[in-house]
Motif scaffolding. Structure first.
Motif, PDB file in Angstrom:
ATOM      1  N   VAL A   1       3.982  -2.128  -0.815  1.00 38.31           N
ATOM      2  CA  VAL A   1       2.750  -1.372  -1.049  1.00 38.31           C
ATOM      3  C   VAL A   1       2.877   0.033  -0.459  1.00 38.31           C
ATOM      4  O   VAL A   1       2.530   1.029  -1.109  1.00 38.31           O
ATOM      5  CB  VAL A   1       1.514  -2.095  -0.457  1.00 38.31           C
TER       6      VAL A   1
ATOM      7  N   TRP B   1      -1.232  -1.286  -6.440  1.00 38.23           N
ATOM      8  CA  TRP B   1      -0.693  -1.686  -5.135  1.00 38.23           C
ATOM      9  C   TRP B   1      -0.488  -3.197  -5.078  1.00 38.23           C
ATOM     10  O   TRP B   1       0.468  -3.685  -4.500  1.00 38.23           O
ATOM     11  CB  TRP B   1      -1.593  -1.207  -4.006  1.00 38.23           C
ATOM     12  N   ARG B   2      -1.375  -3.949  -5.713  1.00 37.77           N
ATOM     13  CA  ARG B   2      -1.224  -5.409  -5.762  1.00 37.77           C
ATOM     14  C   ARG B   2      -0.010  -5.792  -6.614  1.00 37.77           C
ATOM     15  O   ARG B   2       0.693  -6.736  -6.310  1.00 37.77           O
ATOM     16  CB  ARG B   2      -2.507  -6.061  -6.294  1.00 37.77           C
TER      17      ARG B   2
ATOM     18  N   ASP C   1      -5.991  -0.044  -6.362  1.00 38.94           N
ATOM     19  CA  ASP C   1      -5.736  -1.388  -5.838  1.00 38.94           C
ATOM     20  C   ASP C   1      -4.860  -2.225  -6.763  1.00 38.94           C
ATOM     21  O   ASP C   1      -3.966  -2.928  -6.309  1.00 38.94           O
ATOM     22  CB  ASP C   1      -7.057  -2.123  -5.595  1.00 38.94           C
TER      23      ASP C   1
ATOM     24  N   ARG D   1      -6.449  -0.229   2.639  1.00 46.82           N
ATOM     25  CA  ARG D   1      -5.844   0.499   1.521  1.00 46.82           C
ATOM     26  C   ARG D   1      -4.933   1.586   2.077  1.00 46.82           C
ATOM     27  O   ARG D   1      -5.275   2.231   3.065  1.00 46.82           O
ATOM     28  CB  ARG D   1      -6.930   1.132   0.660  1.00 46.82           C
TER      29      ARG D   1
ATOM     30  N   VAL E   1      -5.862  -4.707  -1.714  1.00 46.80           N
ATOM     31  CA  VAL E   1      -5.154  -4.839  -0.444  1.00 46.80           C
ATOM     32  C   VAL E   1      -6.000  -4.157   0.623  1.00 46.80           C
ATOM     33  O   VAL E   1      -6.774  -3.248   0.336  1.00 46.80           O
ATOM     34  CB  VAL E   1      -3.726  -4.236  -0.494  1.00 46.80           C
TER      35      VAL E   1
ATOM     36  N   ASP F   1      -4.343  -9.350   1.052  1.00 45.89           N
ATOM     37  CA  ASP F   1      -4.837  -9.251  -0.315  1.00 45.89           C
ATOM     38  C   ASP F   1      -6.127 -10.065  -0.292  1.00 45.89           C
ATOM     39  O   ASP F   1      -6.132 -11.196   0.189  1.00 45.89           O
ATOM     40  CB  ASP F   1      -3.812  -9.867  -1.273  1.00 45.89           C
TER      41      ASP F   1
ATOM     42  N   ALA G   1       3.034  -5.220  -4.524  1.00 46.07           N
ATOM     43  CA  ALA G   1       3.185  -6.281  -3.524  1.00 46.07           C
ATOM     44  C   ALA G   1       3.628  -7.586  -4.160  1.00 46.07           C
ATOM     45  O   ALA G   1       4.040  -8.512  -3.449  1.00 46.07           O
ATOM     46  CB  ALA G   1       1.871  -6.488  -2.772  1.00 46.07           C
TER      47      ALA G   1
ATOM     48  N   GLN H   1       5.976  -7.535   1.420  1.00 44.99           N
ATOM     49  CA  GLN H   1       4.894  -7.128   0.529  1.00 44.99           C
ATOM     50  C   GLN H   1       4.198  -5.873   1.057  1.00 44.99           C
ATOM     51  O   GLN H   1       3.890  -4.957   0.289  1.00 44.99           O
ATOM     52  CB  GLN H   1       3.889  -8.267   0.349  1.00 44.99           C
TER      53      GLN H   1
END
Length: 163
Positions: free
Chosen positions: A139, A154-155, A151, A102, A99, A113, A158, A135
């Motif tokens: 995050v 966090w993805r 990452d 960050r 993302v 993304d 989301a 989303q």
């Protein structure tokens, strides 16, 4: 008012046939006629004829330095599926998906993304999927709970990846 408008993007390639197949599959643009066969190929709209990408045959290979220019592609079904499809047709991942920005790296909230890809000749391009407000908030919430996540986590938060 600008000086001009964007005409197309040109990629240096070492094999026109491989490049035509790769870029046509990535963009959905058909290969259209060229007056300079064996030197240039065009992808675009056949009627009326309009090129959007030019593939230029060169003899030298791309070096290790990053491109100074690239295109961004918005995938139809998300970054992960696009990566799988691009790798299957001869591309590669240069930078794993993440993302951006960050959480904690800038004052701004994450808005995309994205991943950096390479065609079979090393030319770089990005896959960019805009995050929804929900989303982005997911995050930020995940980052507040654990600011040391990476990452991938966090993805997941989301909802743009599952694995």
């Amino acid at each position: 008012m600008g000086i001009g408008s964007v005409r197309c993007h040109v990629f240096d390639v070492n094999d026109l046939e491989v490049a035509e197949s790769f870029w046509s599959q990535v963009t959905g643009l058909p290969v259209i006629g060229s007056k300079w066969t064996g030197r240039f190929s065009y992808l675009g709209r056949p009627d009326p004829w309009k090129h959007e990408i030019i593939l230029q045959l060169v003899t030298s290979n791309k070096g290790v330095e990053p491109n100074r220019s690239h295109i961004d592609i918005t995938p139809d079904r998300g970054v992960d599926e696009a990566i799988e499809r691009i790798v299957a047709i001869g591309g590669s991942v240069k930078k794993e998906p993440s993302v951006y920005p960050r959480p904690g790296s800038h004052d701004a909230a994450p808005v995309i993304d994205w991943a950096v890809m390479q065609d079979p000749f090393g030319n770089e391009f990005c896959l960019v999927h805009e995050l929804t407000e929900e989303q982005t908030q997911a995050v930020l919430d995940a980052a507040r709970l654990n600011p040391h996540q990476g990452d991938h986590q966090w993805r997941i938060a989301a909802g743009v990846t599952h694995s």
